[in-house]
Design a protein around this motif. Sequence first.
Motif, short mmCIF file in Angstrom:
data_model
loop_
_atom_site.label_atom_id
_atom_site.label_comp_id
_atom_site.label_asym_id
_atom_site.label_seq_id
_atom_site.Cartn_x
_atom_site.Cartn_y
_atom_site.Cartn_z
N LYS A 70 -6.04 -2.34 7.19
CA LYS A 70 -5.60 -3.71 6.92
C LYS A 70 -6.67 -4.54 6.23
O LYS A 70 -6.36 -5.60 5.65
CB LYS A 70 -5.19 -4.38 8.23
N ASN A 71 -7.90 -4.09 6.30
CA ASN A 71 -9.00 -4.83 5.66
C ASN A 71 -9.21 -4.43 4.20
O ASN A 71 -10.10 -4.95 3.54
CB ASN A 71 -10.30 -4.60 6.43
N ALA A 72 -8.40 -3.51 3.71
CA ALA A 72 -8.54 -3.04 2.33
C ALA A 72 -8.02 -4.07 1.34
O ALA A 72 -6.94 -4.64 1.53
CB ALA A 72 -7.81 -1.71 2.14
N LYS A 73 -8.77 -4.29 0.30
CA LYS A 73 -8.36 -5.21 -0.76
C LYS A 73 -7.36 -4.55 -1.69
O LYS A 73 -6.47 -5.20 -2.23
CB LYS A 73 -9.60 -5.65 -1.55
N TYR A 74 -7.51 -3.25 -1.89
CA TYR A 74 -6.65 -2.51 -2.81
C TYR A 74 -5.77 -1.52 -2.03
O TYR A 74 -6.26 -0.79 -1.17
CB TYR A 74 -7.48 -1.72 -3.82
N SER A 75 -4.49 -1.51 -2.35
CA SER A 75 -3.55 -0.62 -1.66
C SER A 75 -3.55 0.78 -2.26
O SER A 75 -3.12 1.73 -1.61
CB SER A 75 -2.13 -1.20 -1.72
N SER A 76 -4.02 0.92 -3.51
CA SER A 76 -4.06 2.21 -4.18
C SER A 76 -4.96 2.11 -5.41
O SER A 76 -5.40 1.01 -5.78
CB SER A 76 -2.66 2.63 -4.63
N SER A 77 -5.22 3.25 -6.05
CA SER A 77 -6.03 3.25 -7.27
C SER A 77 -5.32 2.47 -8.38
O SER A 77 -5.97 1.75 -9.16
CB SER A 77 -6.30 4.69 -7.72
N LEU A 78 -4.00 2.62 -8.47
CA LEU A 78 -3.23 1.90 -9.49
C LEU A 78 -3.30 0.40 -9.24
O LEU A 78 -3.44 -0.39 -10.18
CB LEU A 78 -1.78 2.39 -9.49
N ASN A 79 -3.22 0.00 -7.97
CA ASN A 79 -3.32 -1.41 -7.62
C ASN A 79 -4.71 -1.94 -7.95
O ASN A 79 -4.87 -3.07 -8.43
CB ASN A 79 -3.02 -1.60 -6.14
N CYS A 80 -5.72 -1.12 -7.72
CA CYS A 80 -7.10 -1.50 -8.05
C CYS A 80 -7.23 -1.73 -9.56
O CYS A 80 -7.81 -2.73 -10.00
CB CYS A 80 -8.05 -0.41 -7.59
N PHE A 81 -6.70 -0.80 -10.34
CA PHE A 81 -6.73 -0.91 -11.80
C PHE A 81 -6.07 -2.21 -12.27
O PHE A 81 -6.65 -2.97 -13.05
CB PHE A 81 -6.02 0.29 -12.42
N SER A 82 -4.86 -2.47 -11.78
CA SER A 82 -4.11 -3.65 -12.23
C SER A 82 -4.81 -4.94 -11.78
O SER A 82 -4.82 -5.94 -12.53
CB SER A 82 -2.68 -3.61 -11.70
#
Length: 290
Positions: free
Chosen positions: A235-247
Amino acid sequence: MNEENSATRYLKDFSAGWFGGIVQVLVGQPFDTVKVRMQSNPDLYPSTMSCIKNTFKNEGALAFYKGSSTPLIGIGACVSIQFGALEAMKRVFGGKDLTLSQLYVAGGISGLSNSIASTPVEHIRIRLQVQAKNSELYRGSIDAIQKIYKSHGFNGLYKGHCITMIREFFGYGIYFAAYEKIINRFIKFYNVNSRTDLSSWQVILAGGTSGVILWTFLYPVDLIKSCIQTDGFGKNAKYSSSLNCFSTIVKQGGYSALYRGFVPCILRAFPVNAMTFMAFEFAMNIMGRL
């Protein structure tokens, strides 16, 4: 090749690769620390020089070698796997006069094999590298491994594994294909019998150039990997996935943000990879190629 010679060949490949990996860490760790800090905290480290000055002023020179104990063992093992798998795949394809596509696949498979070790090794190293003085969550590599495993299990240690596999396959496909092609060109151009007859500067040029090519093409993938591996868990993650991180990165900073921290990386690329291949070829020549 009989069983004894085959076993000896694999041992030499992996041993030479390990030696190359140790040299890689010793030469490249300070550059890598600056790169990772800029990738994961652009507000605190907006430029290469500001990162160097800030780190040195607040934490001293040894801060550039934070997290290096894990890589000295782990990256040695990773590079050992890379070169061992590469040489094995080259033999599968026939060993000599391989096509560019065959070299690419051989390099890609070596990178994919390496990702099993490189994901946890780089994850721990990166988390130690970004720790600021007086706010350190982990006391060292072993402490980080224990705490992450206790809280999140193997999935925690392998955080960012998917994006690492993508980087390793495509990156090392390019990396080793470029190196082997340059080496083969030198052999033909200078009319020598084999790579053992090449001079040191030729190996250095081939290794350094292949490193620059690798990081020029694969840097955005590495940046996403670093952001994922310095992110929080669950729950403390800023990004839900690598694709979300990219966007998210593109949305906040544009496509140029994907090359944040590129300067220390590309400054590192030539000398580190030149010395890695130089160490590997030197070790192979000392042990004797089969």
